[in-house]
Design a protein around this motif. Structure first.
Motif, mmCIF file in Angstrom:
data_model
loop_
_atom_site.group_PDB
_atom_site.id
_atom_site.type_symbol
_atom_site.label_atom_id
_atom_site.label_comp_id
_atom_site.label_asym_id
_atom_site.label_seq_id
_atom_site.Cartn_x
_atom_site.Cartn_y
_atom_site.Cartn_z
ATOM 1 N N PHE A 43 31.066 35.810 33.221
ATOM 2 C CA PHE A 43 30.155 34.892 32.535
ATOM 3 C C PHE A 43 30.910 34.032 31.535
ATOM 4 C CE2 PHE A 43 27.346 38.255 33.950
ATOM 5 C CZ PHE A 43 26.257 37.552 34.413
ATOM 6 N N ILE A 44 30.430 32.802 31.380
ATOM 7 C CA ILE A 44 30.944 31.931 30.319
ATOM 8 C C ILE A 44 29.722 31.386 29.588
ATOM 9 C CG2 ILE A 44 31.992 29.680 29.845
ATOM 10 C CD1 ILE A 44 34.051 30.148 31.847
ATOM 11 N N ASN A 45 29.682 31.568 28.287
ATOM 12 C CA ASN A 45 28.530 31.141 27.468
ATOM 13 C C ASN A 45 27.201 31.618 28.066
ATOM 14 O OD1 ASN A 45 30.319 29.759 25.796
ATOM 15 N ND2 ASN A 45 30.191 27.899 27.058
ATOM 16 N N GLY A 46 27.195 32.840 28.560
ATOM 17 C CA GLY A 46 25.961 33.425 29.088
ATOM 18 C C GLY A 46 25.589 32.972 30.494
ATOM 19 N N GLU A 47 26.359 32.081 31.077
ATOM 20 C CA GLU A 47 26.063 31.602 32.439
ATOM 21 C C GLU A 47 27.130 32.124 33.405
ATOM 22 O OE1 GLU A 47 23.469 29.643 33.593
ATOM 23 O OE2 GLU A 47 22.638 29.984 31.592
ATOM 24 N N PRO A 48 26.790 32.353 34.686
ATOM 25 C CA PRO A 48 27.813 32.817 35.635
ATOM 26 C C PRO A 48 29.032 31.897 35.652
ATOM 27 C CG PRO A 48 25.639 32.910 36.627
ATOM 28 C CD PRO A 48 25.460 32.239 35.297
ATOM 29 N N ASP A 49 30.212 32.519 35.600
ATOM 30 C CA ASP A 49 31.472 31.753 35.613
ATOM 31 C C ASP A 49 31.772 31.391 37.071
ATOM 32 O OD1 ASP A 49 34.034 30.855 35.635
ATOM 33 O OD2 ASP A 49 34.884 32.557 34.526
ATOM 34 N N LYS A 50 31.291 30.216 37.453
ATOM 35 C CA LYS A 50 31.328 29.819 38.863
ATOM 36 C C LYS A 50 32.756 29.663 39.380
ATOM 37 C CE LYS A 50 26.838 27.736 38.448
ATOM 38 N NZ LYS A 50 26.007 26.560 38.355
ATOM 39 N N ILE A 51 33.622 29.109 38.554
ATOM 40 C CA ILE A 51 34.983 28.855 39.038
ATOM 41 C C ILE A 51 35.714 30.170 39.318
ATOM 42 C CG2 ILE A 51 37.235 27.835 38.402
ATOM 43 C CD1 ILE A 51 35.593 25.622 37.003
ATOM 44 N N THR A 52 35.618 31.128 38.383
ATOM 45 C CA THR A 52 36.284 32.421 38.614
ATOM 46 C C THR A 52 35.681 33.107 39.843
ATOM 47 O OG1 THR A 52 36.634 32.583 36.252
ATOM 48 C CG2 THR A 52 36.951 34.613 37.509
#
Ligand code: DC
Length: 230
Positions: A51-60
């Motif tokens: 997660f990034i800032n509470g949202e799924p970390d799409k790139i990772t």
């Protein structure tokens, strides 16, 4: 009779999987719940805290897709298949509200869809399959022998899901479930890639006022009518 490919699409919680399972049992076909696969990826995101800032970390996530293997394995005790993520059964985990909360955000990703559609098409190579989802009749099996598009009144859908989930989590509210279904419907129908839509040649079934048995009987009758001579 020829082993058919049957596609079932529709909104969240409108009884697609129930119909698909009932038909598979009746016809002795393989049943595949494609939504479970998207949930499997969403569970991977939660498990690995991507997660990034509470949202799924799409790139990772996209960079890690090659490390993810999803497979179905028949469980004779449950008379249905378990979903395995990298060899571990995750059938219960993928039904949790945390997964439902993020899965539509994962299902918008082109790379995720490409990977899962490929696996789904492979599962259907030999026919004799009933798959339910959002893009089965439009993208996964555009040449399916039979396509159903299942709908039901949104309030009825939320109540059905509430009855199912409250047994596992008594803190859930009907309002929260309805809000999640509304959000998922919105994301599923408005996404850029493979949005949920009724295929031109799909038969619509509104099961708001149909019992499980009546829905099955109706679908079987249509299958028989459509396949005379095949
Ligand atoms: O059917 P379900 O509620 O378990 O599906 C979970 C999510 O996965 C749903 O929000 C939409 C997505 N999905 C999809 O985009 N394409 C599919 N073929 C199946 C499910």
């Amino acid at each position: 009779m020829k082993k058919l490919t049957i596609a079932i699409d529709g909104f969240s919680s409108c009884g697609k999987s129930t119909l698909a399972k009932d038909l598979a049992k009746e016809l002795n076909y393989i049943f595949v719940d494609s939504g479970a696969m998207y949930r499997g990826i969403a569970y991977y995101v939660l498990q690995n805290k991507l997660f990034i800032n509470g949202e799924p970390d799409k790139i990772t996530l996209i960079n890690k897709l090659d490390e993810i293997t999803l497979a179905f394995e028949y469980n004779p005790e449950k008379f249905e298949s378990d979903l395995l993520l990298n060899g571990i059964i995750i059938s219960n985990e993928i039904r949790k509200p945390e997964v439902a909360a993020i899965v539509s955000k994962i299902a918008v990703l082109k790379e995720v869809r490409t990977k899962l559609v490929k696996t789904q098409q492979k599962l259907g190579e030999l026919g004799g399959i009933i798959m339910d989802g959002r893009d089965i009749g439009t993208v996964v099996f555009p040449f399916a022998d039979i396509k159903f598009f299942v709908t039901a009144d949104p309030t009825i859908r939320a109540e059905r899901r509430y009855k199912e989930l409250i047994l596992k989590d008594p803190t859930l509210t009907l309002a929260a479930i309805k809000a999640n279904l509304d959000e998922r419907d919105f994301l599923d129908t408005t996404r850029e890639i493979s949005p949920l839509k009724k295929a031109n040649d799909a038969i619509e079934i509104d099961n708001s006022n149909l019992s499980r048995e009546a829905q099955l009987a109706f679908a079987l009758k249509l299958i028989k009518q459509r396949t005379i001579g095949l």
